[in-house]
Write a protein that holds these residues in place. Structure first.
Motif, PDB file in Angstrom:
ATOM      1  N   ALA A   1       0.852  -1.184   0.000  1.00  0.00           N
ATOM      2  CA  ALA A   1       0.000   0.000   0.000  1.00  0.00           C
ATOM      3  C   ALA A   1       0.887   1.232   0.000  1.00  0.00           C
ATOM      4  O   ALA A   1       1.993   1.220   0.550  1.00  0.00           O
ATOM      5  CB  ALA A   1      -0.902   0.003   1.227  1.00  0.00           C
ATOM      6  N   CYS A   2       0.428   2.283  -0.638  1.00  0.00           N
ATOM      7  CA  CYS A   2       1.196   3.527  -0.657  1.00  0.00           C
ATOM      8  C   CYS A   2       0.239   4.707  -0.480  1.00  0.00           C
ATOM      9  O   CYS A   2      -0.944   4.619  -0.808  1.00  0.00           O
ATOM     10  CB  CYS A   2       2.010   3.660  -1.937  1.00  0.00           C
ATOM     11  N   GLU A   3       0.764   5.790   0.045  1.00  0.00           N
ATOM     12  CA  GLU A   3      -0.050   6.961   0.324  1.00  0.00           C
ATOM     13  C   GLU A   3      -0.068   7.957  -0.841  1.00  0.00           C
ATOM     14  O   GLU A   3      -1.019   8.713  -0.983  1.00  0.00           O
ATOM     15  CB  GLU A   3       0.458   7.664   1.587  1.00  0.00           C
ATOM     16  N   VAL A   4       0.993   7.959  -1.630  1.00  0.00           N
ATOM     17  CA  VAL A   4       1.109   8.908  -2.735  1.00  0.00           C
ATOM     18  C   VAL A   4       1.540   8.132  -3.977  1.00  0.00           C
ATOM     19  O   VAL A   4       2.457   7.326  -3.930  1.00  0.00           O
ATOM     20  CB  VAL A   4       2.133  10.021  -2.435  1.00  0.00           C
ATOM     21  N   PHE A   5       0.859   8.398  -5.095  1.00  0.00           N
ATOM     22  CA  PHE A   5       1.255   7.834  -6.389  1.00  0.00           C
ATOM     23  C   PHE A   5       1.022   8.917  -7.438  1.00  0.00           C
ATOM     24  O   PHE A   5      -0.092   9.397  -7.599  1.00  0.00           O
ATOM     25  CB  PHE A   5       0.424   6.586  -6.724  1.00  0.00           C
ATOM     26  N   LYS A   6       2.085   9.301  -8.104  1.00  0.00           N
ATOM     27  CA  LYS A   6       1.973  10.410  -9.052  1.00  0.00           C
ATOM     28  C   LYS A   6       2.934  10.203 -10.210  1.00  0.00           C
ATOM     29  O   LYS A   6       3.934   9.482 -10.109  1.00  0.00           O
ATOM     30  CB  LYS A   6       2.282  11.745  -8.355  1.00  0.00           C
ATOM     31  N   ARG A   7       2.614  10.840 -11.317  1.00  0.00           N
ATOM     32  CA  ARG A   7       3.482  10.819 -12.486  1.00  0.00           C
ATOM     33  C   ARG A   7       4.324  12.088 -12.482  1.00  0.00           C
ATOM     34  O   ARG A   7       3.794  13.191 -12.298  1.00  0.00           O
ATOM     35  CB  ARG A   7       2.664  10.730 -13.784  1.00  0.00           C
ATOM     36  N   ILE A   8       5.614  11.903 -12.684  1.00  0.00           N
ATOM     37  CA  ILE A   8       6.527  13.040 -12.688  1.00  0.00           C
ATOM     38  C   ILE A   8       7.276  13.069 -14.008  1.00  0.00           C
ATOM     39  O   ILE A   8       7.303  12.083 -14.749  1.00  0.00           O
ATOM     40  CB  ILE A   8       7.521  12.968 -11.506  1.00  0.00           C
ATOM     41  N   SER A   9       7.913  14.196 -14.293  1.00  0.00           N
ATOM     42  CA  SER A   9       8.660  14.337 -15.538  1.00  0.00           C
ATOM     43  C   SER A   9       9.979  13.586 -15.436  1.00  0.00           C
ATOM     44  O   SER A   9      10.676  13.687 -14.416  1.00  0.00           O
ATOM     45  CB  SER A   9       8.926  15.811 -15.833  1.00  0.00           C
ATOM     46  N   PRO A  10      10.339  12.816 -16.456  1.00  0.00           N
ATOM     47  CA  PRO A  10      11.624  12.105 -16.446  1.00  0.00           C
ATOM     48  C   PRO A  10      12.785  13.084 -16.343  1.00  0.00           C
ATOM     49  O   PRO A  10      12.681  14.216 -16.810  1.00  0.00           O
ATOM     50  CB  PRO A  10      11.630  11.366 -17.775  1.00  0.00           C
ATOM     51  N   PRO A  11      13.895  12.663 -15.739  1.00  0.00           N
ATOM     52  CA  PRO A  11      15.039  13.560 -15.603  1.00  0.00           C
ATOM     53  C   PRO A  11      15.677  13.855 -16.957  1.00  0.00           C
ATOM     54  O   PRO A  11      15.553  13.090 -17.892  1.00  0.00           O
ATOM     55  CB  PRO A  11      15.989  12.756 -14.684  1.00  0.00           C
TER      56      PRO A  11
END
Length: 198
Positions: free
Chosen positions: A188-198
């Motif tokens: 289980a996780c509290e935060v799941f988000k898509r971020i910009s690749p480095p």
């Protein structure tokens, strides 16, 4: 009908039908235009991914490779309410019902499942065991899931935070089977988000 939304104009209440002229974005022949076109055209394959998860006892900080990773879903709560308006409804002179749907305050993040071949490593089991013994506050982990393009660059990057294991399972063993033995961990996780690749 829209009297209950006095601050919204018609364009905000209804989806816009306007379509951007994509061809104009590539009118220039510069490097940036071709990079944008490449990003839009390439569809990422599900078989090229990497899970970054740092656990205690992991070799080089990352515990092995995973064969399967699933459960990427974030959903928004929907609040639905119905209002009665003094407008004709069928043969009745008033009583028209209008139903509205608004986003609620609750966001649900599904559990993430990781599956890999069973080996001599006890890292995943030890992680779950540490949580069961009451050390769950120190066992929360952050990590990421990267999906790669065909050229090896990161095409999509997802980040999860404060993850902890909730179940561990091993595939059934059968003498007549030729399949690999696998172990699966659900967390289980509290935060799941898509971020910009480095």
């Amino acid at each position: 009908m829209f009297s209950r939304f006095p601050n919204l104009n018609r364009s905000q209440r209804q989806p816009s039908r306007q379509r951007s002229n994509i061809s104009s974005r590539f009118s220039s022949r510069g490097k940036d235009a071709f990079a944008i076109q490449r990003d839009l055209a390439e569809i990422l394959t599900a078989c090229r991914f990497y899970v970054e998860l740092y656990l205690d006892g992991s070799k080089d900080g990352v515990d092995g490779l995973f064969m399967e990773c699933k459960g990427f879903k974030v959903s928004q709560e929907v609040v639905e309410f119905t209002e009665v308006f003094p407008e004709p409804w069928g043969k009745a002179k008033r009583g028209m019902l209008y139903t509205s749907k608004l986003p609620g305050a609750k966001t649900t993040i599904d559990n993430i499942s990781l599956r890999r071949g069973l080996s001599g490593s006890e890292t995943l089991w030890n992680w779950l065991n540490a949580v069961q013994e009451g050390d769950w506050a120190k066992q929360r982990r952050n990590g990421s899931i990267a999906v790669y393009r065909q050229n090896g660059d990161i095409g999509a990057l997802f980040q999860f935070e404060n993850a902890w294991p909730i179940s561990y399972s091993v595939t059934d063993n059968t003498a007549s089977s030729s399949e690999l033995a696998c172990e699966e961990l659900e967390m289980a996780c509290e935060v799941f988000k898509r971020i910009s690749p480095p």
